[in-house]
Design a protein around this motif. Structure first.
Motif, mmCIF file in Angstrom:
data_model
loop_
_atom_site.group_PDB
_atom_site.id
_atom_site.type_symbol
_atom_site.label_atom_id
_atom_site.label_comp_id
_atom_site.label_asym_id
_atom_site.label_seq_id
_atom_site.Cartn_x
_atom_site.Cartn_y
_atom_site.Cartn_z
ATOM 1 N N GLY A 1 0.820 -1.213 0.000
ATOM 2 C CA GLY A 1 0.000 0.000 0.000
ATOM 3 C C GLY A 1 0.848 1.255 0.000
ATOM 4 N N ARG A 2 1.924 1.225 0.756
ATOM 5 C CA ARG A 2 2.842 2.378 0.794
ATOM 6 C C ARG A 2 3.480 2.597 -0.585
ATOM 7 N N ARG B 1 3.588 6.137 -5.506
ATOM 8 C CA ARG B 1 3.502 6.273 -6.975
ATOM 9 C C ARG B 1 2.354 7.183 -7.396
ATOM 10 N N VAL B 2 1.297 7.205 -6.603
ATOM 11 C CA VAL B 2 0.074 7.920 -6.962
ATOM 12 C C VAL B 2 0.081 9.297 -6.296
ATOM 13 N N HIS B 3 -0.098 10.313 -7.078
ATOM 14 C CA HIS B 3 -0.219 11.669 -6.521
ATOM 15 C C HIS B 3 -1.695 12.046 -6.582
ATOM 16 N N ALA B 4 -2.329 12.027 -5.438
ATOM 17 C CA ALA B 4 -3.767 12.283 -5.376
ATOM 18 C C ALA B 4 -4.048 13.345 -4.319
ATOM 19 N N MET C 1 -10.014 6.355 1.881
ATOM 20 C CA MET C 1 -10.592 5.013 1.897
ATOM 21 C C MET C 1 -9.811 4.087 0.972
ATOM 22 N N ARG C 2 -9.410 4.584 -0.186
ATOM 23 C CA ARG C 2 -8.628 3.771 -1.117
ATOM 24 C C ARG C 2 -7.253 3.453 -0.532
ATOM 25 N N LEU C 3 -6.637 4.425 0.143
ATOM 26 C CA LEU C 3 -5.346 4.188 0.790
ATOM 27 C C LEU C 3 -5.475 3.089 1.842
ATOM 28 N N ASP D 1 2.684 11.299 6.513
ATOM 29 C CA ASP D 1 3.932 11.317 5.746
ATOM 30 C C ASP D 1 3.685 11.802 4.311
ATOM 31 N N LEU D 2 2.586 11.370 3.733
ATOM 32 C CA LEU D 2 2.246 11.823 2.386
ATOM 33 C C LEU D 2 1.943 13.320 2.378
#
Length: 194
Positions: free
Chosen positions: A44-45, A50-53, A62-64, A145-146
């Motif tokens: 998941g990390r 990779r995904v910038h959302a 919820m997706r994370l 962290d994100l």
């Protein structure tokens, strides 16, 4: 099911009904559960990096969570439907989460706090709502962290040790969260960079 689902001090207990949602039928010990969850969290990390959302949407959070825990638990990525030892009442979660994320959007747009404080407050607010059945601390630490990355900061160090087991570091972390509950963010701000 046995008490292998009892986590460290300060963690959310998993009642039998939630334990039935375990996808990996081979898990029989706490160590095996930890191993399966850790592998899923790492995947998941990697996905999250990779995904910038937009971090401040319910759908992304919820997706994370689903990406971090979905290989292990069928309730991953779904808002909590029962009361727990912490957090909003289940019927309040969606509204409180939206209100909180609107506040975070305001902080970001108006630079209300320094970057570290925005990320720490983001973490604390999500923990306080406790939107998921379990994994809230791990999920919200990654989300923080994100947020650090979004704000051009290094990831938090979170005491430099795992917070997933009983330890003095975990107790310091929990005490810092309790201080933040009383609107004193100093201990949490110190802890996240220790």
């Amino acid at each position: 099911m046995t008490d292998i689902f009892t986590g460290p001090d300060g963690s959310t207990p998993l009642p039998a009904e939630d334990q039935k949602a375990l996808r990996q039928t081979w898990i029989a010990t706490r160590g095996e559960l930890n191993e399966a969850e850790q592998a899923n969290i790492l995947a998941g990390r990697a996905w999250a990096l990779r995904v910038h959302a937009n971090l401040t949407t319910e759908s992304y959070l919820m997706r994370l969570h689903r990406r971090m825990f979905g290989d292990v638990w069928s309730w991953a990525g779904k808002l909590r439907a029962r009361e727990t030892n912490i957090g909003a009442m289940p019927y309040e979660i969606a509204v409180k989460l939206r209100e909180f994320l609107d506040s975070v959007d305001y902080w970001l747009a108006h630079e209300t706090y320094a970057p570290d404080e925005i990320a720490a407050r983001f973490h604390h607010g999500l923990v306080l709502i406790h939107p998921f059945t379990n994994g809230n601390g791990r999920h919200t630490r990654l989300a923080a962290d994100l947020m650090c990355r979004r704000l051009g900061q290094d990831f938090f160090t979170w005491g430099g040790q795992s917070l997933d087991t009983d330890s003095a570091t975990r107790q310091t972390y929990l005490a810092a969260l309790r201080s933040a509950d009383q609107h004193d963010f100093g201990p949490l701000l110190g802890f996240v960079r220790s």
